[in-house]
Design a protein around this motif. Sequence first.
Motif, short mmCIF file in Angstrom:
data_model
loop_
_atom_site.label_atom_id
_atom_site.label_comp_id
_atom_site.label_asym_id
_atom_site.label_seq_id
_atom_site.Cartn_x
_atom_site.Cartn_y
_atom_site.Cartn_z
N ASP A 197 0.87 -1.30 0.00
CA ASP A 197 0.11 -0.11 0.00
C ASP A 197 0.87 1.35 0.00
O ASP A 197 0.50 2.16 0.75
N SER A 198 1.84 1.27 -0.75
CA SER A 198 2.98 2.36 -0.59
C SER A 198 3.98 2.06 -1.85
O SER A 198 3.91 1.25 -2.39
N VAL A 199 4.58 3.35 -2.21
CA VAL A 199 5.91 3.42 -2.95
C VAL A 199 6.83 4.00 -1.82
O VAL A 199 6.61 5.13 -1.33
N VAL A 200 8.25 3.47 -2.04
CA VAL A 200 9.28 3.97 -1.07
C VAL A 200 10.55 4.35 -1.94
O VAL A 200 10.87 3.60 -2.69
N GLY A 201 10.95 5.55 -1.41
CA GLY A 201 12.25 5.68 -1.99
C GLY A 201 13.51 5.45 -0.93
O GLY A 201 13.46 5.96 0.21
N TYR A 202 14.39 4.85 -1.52
CA TYR A 202 15.46 4.13 -0.77
C TYR A 202 16.90 5.05 -1.17
O TYR A 202 17.11 5.34 -2.34
#
Length: 581
Positions: A197-202
């Motif tokens: 339920d998300s998009v993440v930048g690492y």
Amino acid sequence: MTQPPPPPNQPPGPPPGGFGAPQDPPPGGFGAPTPPPQQQPSYGYPQQPPAQPQYGYQQPPTQPQYGYPQQPPTQPQYGYPPQQQYPQAPPPSGGKKLSAQMQIIIAAAVAVVLIIGGGIWYAASGDGEETNNTAGGSSGSSQGKGGNGLGGGGKEKAPDNPKSQLAFQLPQPKVPDLTDMSGSWITDKAFVKTGVDSVVGYDLDKGSPVWTLPLPGQVCGTSRHVTADNKTAILFEATKRVGPRFYQPCTEVGVIDLGTGKLVWSAAVTGGTAGDQKVRFSEVTLSGTTVAAGGTDGGAAFDLANGNPRWKPEANAQQCYDMGYGGGEGLVAARKCGEYGSQYVVIQNLNPLTGAPISQYKMPAGVEYASIVSTKPLVVAADVGDAAGDGSGISDFFSLDEKTGKLKVKIAADAERYAASCRSTKVEACGRVVVGNGRIYLPTEEHEGSTGEYGDETNEIVSFDLATGKPTPEKADAGDRYTLVPLRMDGGNIIAYKAPPYDKGGQVVSIDGGTMKQTTLLENPSDEPVRDAETSFSENGSEYRYAAGRLFISQTLVSKPRESSSTDDKKYLVVAFRVAG
């Protein structure tokens, strides 16, 4: 909206008979009814004779994950992600390996037949002198280099020392059911990956989150294309999944800023066979300032800047609907038309602002689905009459003139010989194949290497001319025990991943698109713990992204943990490597 006019110079006529297995009745599509064009002659380069028995497993497709066949937009960050691939059925295994003497005799006989028939079969050279790896870039013409004037002009440069080190590892998240987490991108500051339920930048080096974009539901589609200012398109569900089905319809279209992690806008539409309900989509793409999404309910398009609709599904007399779109430098629709049991597929090159057809080509009988490999030049893949038989979704490639819709040439892709693959029910989901320099590049299946020993399987990357359909004489050899997988184009060069043997680390190489000479960009450690982490990802079900000395390998499907699984059996969402220097 104003209905788009029918494509130019297309004679009217009734649709042909039905093809293949019965399909669901098609919903309505956008635009005015499009009269089916007269079928073009579709036989170019002749079928090549059968090859010798292959060794090793069939390499099927997955999601953005090997190389994107399409031409990426110019952008300040590092390219666009390759398409995902999905596991497909392996080919039937066959018989014992032939002796070296018998192979020489058969190879000589086959070579004579192929020369007479005008085809070329590439056997493994086994010299192992050149290293093979993958990287990516835009397809199209390149800066002159080499005797044939092709290749070069790429942004990816070889480091002084290509030896890499493990940058970080991210564990798989816990999920209640099988969850699709396809979609990943590289910017100059972050590796961006879909989550729960998300998009993440690492962070590129540490793997720590630099931003998180929470969403109301699971991401269910992503575009491989990225704009110059780091925008891309996604699909997501309107609400979170709940048991026991753990399913929600994929209805929401959005644009995210990969630099800031912000959702620029989101939208949904109604119409077509969905009636007053939200239209369901299965894939999304990006071309210029247009975001286009397609599926069995039909296709819709939106303004990239604000999400305003440009078109949406509408009923039409031919019962046509846009299954999906290929993006990048152009916007091309794969459109299904006709009554249940007698449907046919049309490829339409569209005006991205209006949806009006510029040209169209009617696929031959026996085509139920079609995949867009590249929009400019326009290359389509299809399994005609289910002839491939290996689950690859490809029996032939069609090189089309995007201005007139005429067939330039049809290239037969023998499933026993070549390892490109497409997810047939998706329009922009081909892998292990890239287009550039007026050529299509694809890997051969694995076969026995020069030593003839168990486990020394290898392969090559070969190419065909898109104007003539003829194979080119140059090839890139993986070398014994390695396997080459093209990921994307980089100018006139091919970026490829070199899958390793059990005791080595993988590599990334840049292959000159003209000479096919290879340059090593990255070579992973062969230490057992690092090697185990890298090879825990299936080549057929993972995404491989390379840019500027960094390689990111990530899962596309995450399963619910098994109660019986060992705590030592580590499952990773992402493993990242970077050149040590």
